[in-house]
Design an enzyme around this catalytic site. Structure first.
Site, mmCIF file in Angstrom:
data_model
loop_
_atom_site.group_PDB
_atom_site.id
_atom_site.type_symbol
_atom_site.label_atom_id
_atom_site.label_comp_id
_atom_site.label_asym_id
_atom_site.label_seq_id
_atom_site.Cartn_x
_atom_site.Cartn_y
_atom_site.Cartn_z
ATOM 1 N N LYS A 138 -17.912 5.713 -5.898
ATOM 2 C CA LYS A 138 -16.983 6.803 -6.185
ATOM 3 C C LYS A 138 -17.023 7.869 -5.077
ATOM 4 C CE LYS A 138 -18.341 9.822 -9.110
ATOM 5 N NZ LYS A 138 -18.462 11.138 -9.662
ATOM 6 N N LYS B 269 -23.419 16.703 -0.883
ATOM 7 C CA LYS B 269 -23.643 15.767 -1.978
ATOM 8 C C LYS B 269 -22.951 14.426 -1.692
ATOM 9 C CE LYS B 269 -24.179 13.813 -5.905
ATOM 10 N NZ LYS B 269 -25.223 13.563 -6.819
ATOM 11 N N LEU B 270 -21.685 14.496 -1.289
ATOM 12 C CA LEU B 270 -20.955 13.261 -0.969
ATOM 13 C C LEU B 270 -21.646 12.536 0.176
ATOM 14 C CD1 LEU B 270 -17.151 14.218 -0.991
ATOM 15 C CD2 LEU B 270 -18.499 13.164 -2.777
ATOM 16 N N GLY C 225 -25.882 15.961 -17.105
ATOM 17 C CA GLY C 225 -26.052 17.189 -17.895
ATOM 18 C C GLY C 225 -27.250 17.118 -18.837
ATOM 19 N N LYS D 278 -29.392 -0.818 -12.265
ATOM 20 C CA LYS D 278 -30.746 -0.814 -11.706
ATOM 21 C C LYS D 278 -31.714 -0.775 -12.882
ATOM 22 C CE LYS D 278 -32.210 3.330 -10.143
ATOM 23 N NZ LYS D 278 -32.227 4.697 -9.571
ATOM 24 N N SER E 101 -21.249 18.567 -11.350
ATOM 25 C CA SER E 101 -20.626 17.270 -11.065
ATOM 26 C C SER E 101 -20.371 17.166 -9.571
ATOM 27 C CB SER E 101 -19.274 17.157 -11.764
ATOM 28 O OG SER E 101 -19.330 17.636 -13.072
ATOM 29 N N TYR F 287 -25.263 11.585 -18.358
ATOM 30 C CA TYR F 287 -26.460 11.176 -17.609
ATOM 31 C C TYR F 287 -26.981 12.302 -16.730
ATOM 32 C CZ TYR F 287 -26.160 6.380 -19.156
ATOM 33 O OH TYR F 287 -26.180 5.256 -19.934
ATOM 34 N N CYS G 129 -22.255 6.761 -8.752
ATOM 35 C CA CYS G 129 -22.042 7.689 -7.634
ATOM 36 C C CYS G 129 -21.606 7.046 -6.327
ATOM 37 C CB CYS G 129 -23.318 8.476 -7.364
ATOM 38 S SG CYS G 129 -23.650 9.695 -8.617
ATOM 39 N N GLU H 14 -26.320 17.546 -8.084
ATOM 40 C CA GLU H 14 -27.499 16.880 -8.620
ATOM 41 C C GLU H 14 -27.901 15.719 -7.728
ATOM 42 O OE1 GLU H 14 -29.281 18.063 -11.443
ATOM 43 O OE2 GLU H 14 -30.411 16.886 -10.004
ATOM 44 N N PHE I 236 -24.999 -2.668 -4.373
ATOM 45 C CA PHE I 236 -25.311 -1.428 -5.102
ATOM 46 C C PHE I 236 -24.294 -1.174 -6.198
ATOM 47 C CE2 PHE I 236 -23.016 0.244 -1.255
ATOM 48 C CZ PHE I 236 -21.913 0.802 -1.890
HETATM 49 C C1 UDX Z 1 -27.769 7.876 -6.486
HETATM 50 C C2 UDX Z 1 -28.570 8.779 -5.550
HETATM 51 O O1 UDX Z 1 -29.802 8.127 -5.177
HETATM 52 C C3 UDX Z 1 -28.832 10.105 -6.215
HETATM 53 O O2 UDX Z 1 -29.515 10.969 -5.333
HETATM 54 C C4 UDX Z 1 -27.496 10.715 -6.620
HETATM 55 O O3 UDX Z 1 -27.685 11.940 -7.283
HETATM 56 C C5 UDX Z 1 -26.736 9.762 -7.518
HETATM 57 O O4 UDX Z 1 -26.576 8.507 -6.881
HETATM 58 P P1 UDX Z 1 -28.364 6.354 -8.601
HETATM 59 O O5 UDX Z 1 -26.952 5.872 -8.495
HETATM 60 O O6 UDX Z 1 -28.864 6.807 -9.914
HETATM 61 O O7 UDX Z 1 -28.591 7.588 -7.611
HETATM 62 O O8 UDX Z 1 -29.344 5.186 -8.119
HETATM 63 P P2 UDX Z 1 -29.985 4.717 -6.733
HETATM 64 O O9 UDX Z 1 -31.436 4.592 -6.926
HETATM 65 O O10 UDX Z 1 -29.528 5.522 -5.587
HETATM 66 O O11 UDX Z 1 -29.401 3.229 -6.595
HETATM 67 C C6 UDX Z 1 -28.019 2.968 -6.397
HETATM 68 C C7 UDX Z 1 -27.788 1.478 -6.267
HETATM 69 O O12 UDX Z 1 -28.285 0.985 -5.029
HETATM 70 C C8 UDX Z 1 -28.472 0.647 -7.349
HETATM 71 O O13 UDX Z 1 -27.606 -0.377 -7.802
HETATM 72 C C9 UDX Z 1 -29.666 0.065 -6.643
HETATM 73 O O14 UDX Z 1 -30.095 -1.138 -7.211
HETATM 74 C C10 UDX Z 1 -29.107 -0.144 -5.240
HETATM 75 N N1 UDX Z 1 -30.143 -0.175 -4.200
HETATM 76 C C11 UDX Z 1 -30.898 0.928 -3.952
HETATM 77 C C12 UDX Z 1 -30.330 -1.335 -3.462
HETATM 78 O O15 UDX Z 1 -29.658 -2.341 -3.686
HETATM 79 N N2 UDX Z 1 -31.305 -1.354 -2.491
HETATM 80 C C13 UDX Z 1 -32.072 -0.271 -2.201
HETATM 81 O O16 UDX Z 1 -32.914 -0.361 -1.298
HETATM 82 C C14 UDX Z 1 -31.882 0.899 -2.964
HETATM 83 P P1 ADP Z 2 -22.357 11.940 -15.584
HETATM 84 O O1 ADP Z 2 -23.046 10.681 -15.136
HETATM 85 O O2 ADP Z 2 -21.669 12.656 -14.448
HETATM 86 O O3 ADP Z 2 -23.232 12.837 -16.377
HETATM 87 P P2 ADP Z 2 -21.041 11.102 -18.052
HETATM 88 O O4 ADP Z 2 -19.765 10.363 -18.228
HETATM 89 O O5 ADP Z 2 -22.332 10.453 -18.472
HETATM 90 O O6 ADP Z 2 -21.115 11.491 -16.511
HETATM 91 O O7 ADP Z 2 -20.970 12.500 -18.793
HETATM 92 C C1 ADP Z 2 -19.904 13.377 -18.763
HETATM 93 C C2 ADP Z 2 -19.702 13.975 -20.176
HETATM 94 O O8 ADP Z 2 -18.754 15.050 -20.073
HETATM 95 C C3 ADP Z 2 -19.143 13.004 -21.215
HETATM 96 O O9 ADP Z 2 -20.048 12.918 -22.309
HETATM 97 C C4 ADP Z 2 -17.796 13.648 -21.650
HETATM 98 O O10 ADP Z 2 -17.527 13.507 -23.037
HETATM 99 C C5 ADP Z 2 -18.022 15.111 -21.299
HETATM 100 N N1 ADP Z 2 -16.779 15.878 -21.104
HETATM 101 C C6 ADP Z 2 -15.703 15.570 -20.331
HETATM 102 N N2 ADP Z 2 -14.762 16.544 -20.398
HETATM 103 C C7 ADP Z 2 -15.237 17.511 -21.235
HETATM 104 C C8 ADP Z 2 -14.751 18.784 -21.712
HETATM 105 N N3 ADP Z 2 -13.562 19.279 -21.315
HETATM 106 N N4 ADP Z 2 -15.518 19.485 -22.555
HETATM 107 C C9 ADP Z 2 -16.727 19.008 -22.948
HETATM 108 N N5 ADP Z 2 -17.253 17.840 -22.542
HETATM 109 C C10 ADP Z 2 -16.534 17.082 -21.691
#
Ligand code: UDX
Ligand code: ADP
Length: 471
Positions: free
Chosen positions: A283, A224-225, A15, A343, A132, A13, A280, A164, A276
């Site tokens: 975790k 990021k965290l 990369g 979402k 990551s 998602y 991310c 990211e 939520f």
């Molecule tokens: C999040 C961060 O926004 C992004 O910057 C980071 O890189 C990755 O994590 P994402 O997890 O894709 O992105 O979605 P996000 O839009 O943040 O929503 C996270 C969750 O919170 C969803 O389940 C969403 O429905 C929920 N949410 C968000 C609410 O319940 N209420 C809100 O007002 C906003």
């Molecule tokens: P994110 O949301 O962080 O992008 P994903 O699980 O969608 O996480 O993507 C991570 C990708 O990394 C997976 O498709 C997985 O197969 C790949 N991956 C994990 N370890 C390796 C590795 N050693 N070499 C190549 N690809 C890898």
């Protein structure tokens, strides 16, 4: 230094969309995205753009433009590493499910494997970019692996952190028009500064310079965290108030609007919900909590852990509300779920609230029927199997998946809205009502439906964060 050849390890998602946009915006750079998962790579190479493994609005157009020109998807990991001058690590870092830090710390085994692979294969200098989300100070571990296991002592590695910030469902617009791009690197040496500049140059092709922020590696990793922890905290804060609103006749949407108009607070991320989800928030907070604990900072750890506790409570509370409203028994009753993704506008289901709500209801022996426009049945079963609460057979008997929302709702005692897909607002709700068991209950976990008209049809409605006097 001009980068000519980029390799990205991990076609998920993050990369996939990130590299597609870099390739689109920098046609002079060859971008190869590699993954060990052949099935995923084949899907990225599929001629039919509706079959890409990641659903994101607008992504098909970007891939169509760049794929085969300077964007390539491949399983030839070693070759792509060796050819590249810059390597992005974009593999998954799930929460550890074993050993020390189980259930909290990030599992870095995939990252370490990547570092070892890069060290083994590289014959020329590389800039290695952490994409990551990683615990603060991971870069020093990567550096140590690269420097100590390299086959060739002359090969030099620079490590950058470039987290990211894209949100799923809006990945393409977030990438094209980011609030900021963060690049952390070793700004104390000339090689470090050169590496930072090389990555700044890539983004500068489409991002205004003032939005590209450079810091030291540790600030970048921790930011990021922290960004995710702050965003999740806002959702948990408003969700905690939703429960209070339900008791006091205040309305959470009105409260959110009123506080959000204070420019110091701001209006975003104040939408009360069933909780939520996503790969991310949970975790990253667990990771932050674990790091704080490792340094003996118990109060800091407890402070952030409460955001997760509130979120777990909100998901459970929603399920229990359904059970108590349906006269304290859902055994054998059909309950329709509209939405399974965490979402709207994504096919990603990681940590989706729907999984946990379904789990609670299945434990009460209800019959769930799900409709989601982008998530397939196999994924839903995998999500539930992962919880390990019941046998695979029981799960498949208890939860059925429907391609048609009207069929999913037919004969149901209740409908629960778990994802805010726009299409739900356009349904013929009179028709849905006519085909349901009565009283027809509707639980809007996303606050998307106009409840008064639905009540006029005859639905008995529950809306997160309002007094729900009719229940
Ligand atoms: C999040 C961060 O926004 C992004 O910057 C980071 O890189 C990755 O994590 P994402 O997890 O894709 O992105 O979605 P996000 O839009 O943040 O929503 C996270 C969750 O919170 C969803 O389940 C969403 O429905 C929920 N949410 C968000 C609410 O319940 N209420 C809100 O007002 C906003
Ligand atoms: P994110 O949301 O962080 O992008 P994903 O699980 O969608 O996480 O993507 C991570 C990708 O990394 C997976 O498709 C997985 O197969 C790949 N991956 C994990 N370890 C390796 C590795 N050693 N070499 C190549 N690809 C890898």
């Amino acid at each position: 230094m001009k980068i000519k050849n980029i390799c990205c390890i991990g076609a998920g998602y993050v990369g996939g969309p990130t590299m597609a946009v870099i390739a689109q915006k920098c046609p002079q750079v060859k971008v190869t995205v590699v993954d060990i998962n052949e099935h995923r790579i084949n899907a990225w190479n599929n001629k039919d753009l509706s079959k890409l493994p990641v659903y994101e609005p607008g992504l098909d157009k970007v891939v169509e433009e760049a794929r085969g020109r300077n964007l390539f998807f491949s399983t030839q990991v070693d070759q792509a590493i060796d050819e590249a001058d810059m390597i992005f690590i974009s593999v998954n870092t799930p929460t550890k499910t074993y050993g020390k830090g189980k259930g909290m710390a990030a599992d870095l085994k995939y990252i370490e494997l990547c570092a070892r692979q890069i060290a083994r294969v590289a014959t020329t200098d590389k800039i290695v970019v952490e994409k990551s989300t990683l615990p603060v100070r991971t870069a020093s571990a990567i550096k140590s692996i690269l420097d100590n296991t390299s086959n060739d002592n002359k090969v030099k590695f620079q490590i950058l952190s470039n987290p990211e910030f894209l949100a799923e469902g809006t990945a393409v617009t977030d990438l094209l028009n980011p609030d900021r791009v963060l690049i952390g690197g070793d700004n104390t040496t000339s090689e470090g500064k050169e590496a930072i500049a090389a990555l700044v140059n890539i983004y500068a092709d489409w991002v205004p310079k003032q939005r590209i922020l450079t810091t030291n590696v540790w600030s970048s990793e921790l930011s990021k965290l922290t960004a995710n922890a702050f965003l999740a905290q806002r959702v948990s804060s408003i969700n905690s108030l939703s429960e209070l609103c339900e008791k006091t006749e205040a309305d959470v949407n009105e409260v959110a609007k009123a506080i959000g108009m204070d420019s110091r607070i701001g209006s975003k991320f104040l939408k009360a919900s069933v909780g939520f989800g996503g790969s991310c928030f949970q975790k990253d907070i667990l990771n932050l909590v674990y790091i704080a604990k490792t340094y003996g900072l118990e109060e800091v750890a407890d402070y952030w852990e409460q955001v997760i506790i509130m979120n777990d409570h909100q998901k459970r509370r929603f399920a229990h509300n359904i059970i108590s409203t349906l006269f304290n028994t859902v055994s054998g009753k059909k309950i329709a779920f509209l939405g399974w993704a965490f979402k709207k506008d994504t096919n990603d289901t990681r940590e989706s609230a729907a999984i946990y709500v379904a789990d609670e209801l299945l434990s009460e022996q209800s019959q769930i029927s799900v409709y989601d426009p982008k998530v397939n049945a196999e994924q839903m079963y995998t999500d539930l199997d992962y919880l390990n609460t019941r046998s695979a057979e029981e799960t498949r008997n208890g939860l059925l998946v429907n391609q048609d929302p009207y069929e999913a709702c037919k004969d149901a005692h209740a409908i629960a809205i778990l994802t805010e897909w726009d299409e739900f607002k356009t349904y013929d709700w009179q028709k849905i009502y006519d085909q349901m068991q009565k009283p027809a209950f509707l639980f809007d976990g996303r606050g998307i439906l106009d409840i008064p008209p639905l009540e006029e049809i005859g639905f008995v409605c529950y809306k997160i964060g309002s007094s729900n006097k009719n229940l």
